[in-house]
Design a protein around this motif. Structure first.
Motif, mmCIF file in Angstrom:
data_model
loop_
_atom_site.group_PDB
_atom_site.id
_atom_site.type_symbol
_atom_site.label_atom_id
_atom_site.label_comp_id
_atom_site.label_asym_id
_atom_site.label_seq_id
_atom_site.Cartn_x
_atom_site.Cartn_y
_atom_site.Cartn_z
ATOM 1 N N LEU A 81 -2.692 24.210 49.603
ATOM 2 C CA LEU A 81 -3.029 22.788 49.534
ATOM 3 C C LEU A 81 -2.983 22.297 48.096
ATOM 4 C CD1 LEU A 81 -6.113 22.739 51.929
ATOM 5 C CD2 LEU A 81 -3.795 22.025 52.457
ATOM 6 N N PRO A 82 -2.479 21.070 47.862
ATOM 7 C CA PRO A 82 -2.496 20.527 46.497
ATOM 8 C C PRO A 82 -3.917 20.143 46.087
ATOM 9 C CG PRO A 82 -1.624 18.918 48.039
ATOM 10 C CD PRO A 82 -1.838 20.186 48.814
ATOM 11 N N ALA A 83 -4.138 20.065 44.789
ATOM 12 C CA ALA A 83 -5.462 19.712 44.272
ATOM 13 C C ALA A 83 -5.767 18.251 44.575
ATOM 14 C CB ALA A 83 -5.504 19.944 42.767
ATOM 15 N N LYS A 84 -7.031 17.913 44.740
ATOM 16 C CA LYS A 84 -7.443 16.518 44.928
ATOM 17 C C LYS A 84 -7.333 15.808 43.597
ATOM 18 C CE LYS A 84 -9.075 16.037 49.193
ATOM 19 N NZ LYS A 84 -8.665 14.994 50.091
ATOM 20 N N LEU A 85 -6.801 14.604 43.613
ATOM 21 C CA LEU A 85 -6.624 13.834 42.403
ATOM 22 C C LEU A 85 -7.612 12.681 42.356
ATOM 23 C CD1 LEU A 85 -2.723 13.642 42.421
ATOM 24 C CD2 LEU A 85 -4.166 15.340 41.334
ATOM 25 N N HIS A 86 -7.913 12.192 41.156
ATOM 26 C CA HIS A 86 -8.850 11.078 41.017
ATOM 27 C C HIS A 86 -8.176 9.726 41.203
ATOM 28 C CE1 HIS A 86 -7.132 11.340 36.974
ATOM 29 N NE2 HIS A 86 -7.508 10.093 36.801
ATOM 30 N N ILE A 87 -6.839 9.732 41.366
ATOM 31 C CA ILE A 87 -6.101 8.485 41.573
ATOM 32 C C ILE A 87 -5.273 8.596 42.840
ATOM 33 C CG2 ILE A 87 -5.952 7.892 39.127
ATOM 34 C CD1 ILE A 87 -3.100 9.020 39.177
ATOM 35 N N ARG A 88 -4.874 7.448 43.373
ATOM 36 C CA ARG A 88 -3.976 7.433 44.521
ATOM 37 C C ARG A 88 -3.140 6.174 44.490
ATOM 38 N NH1 ARG A 88 -8.650 6.945 48.971
ATOM 39 N NH2 ARG A 88 -8.757 9.120 48.362
ATOM 40 N N LYS A 89 -2.103 6.152 45.292
ATOM 41 C CA LYS A 89 -1.171 5.029 45.349
ATOM 42 C C LYS A 89 -1.931 3.743 45.660
ATOM 43 C CE LYS A 89 2.963 3.575 47.838
ATOM 44 N NZ LYS A 89 3.942 3.950 48.852
ATOM 45 N N GLY A 90 -1.622 2.670 44.902
ATOM 46 C CA GLY A 90 -2.263 1.383 45.122
ATOM 47 C C GLY A 90 -3.454 1.129 44.208
#
Length: 113
Positions: A8-17
């Motif tokens: 699984l990829p790491a959770k990021l503090h940003i996302r699309k939008g």
């Protein structure tokens, strides 16, 4: 950034939008909306920020060819989410909402994003 589970990829503090502010680099201080996030490379494309010049070769549709400006990617460590309530850059955290689902929140105002 790697997660504990290698698949699984790491959770990021940003996302699309998200509306973000660039905190370091040539585009420092600029703000924009995230268009794409490349999870594997930990990079994001921000609208109107980090413009690069791309030379396009002539082809059947465009026999002249041209030089166009487009957004380059920025490492996510150089981006901070803008708090919708205060309009300032803020760190984010995760906590459960009323339904018990984990949701991102602003550390400055405490509101959910």
């Amino acid at each position: 950034m790697e997660s504990k589970n290698k698949n699984l990829p790491a959770k990021l503090h940003i996302r699309k939008g998200d509306t973000v502010k660039v905190i370091s680099g040539n585009a420092k201080g600029e703000t924009g909306v995230i268009k794409t996030v490349l999870i594997e490379k930990s990079r994001a494309t921000v609208e109107g920020v980090n413009l690069i010049t791309k030379h396009v070769k002539p082809n059947a549709q465009n026999p002249q060819g041209n030089i166009e400006k487009r957004e380059g990617t920025i490492h996510i460590s150089n981006l901070m989410v803008i708090d919708p309530k205060t309009g300032e850059a803020t760190r984010t955290g995760r906590k459960a909402n009323e339904k018990g689902k984990l949701q991102r929140f602003s550390k400055k105002s405490g509101d959910f994003l």
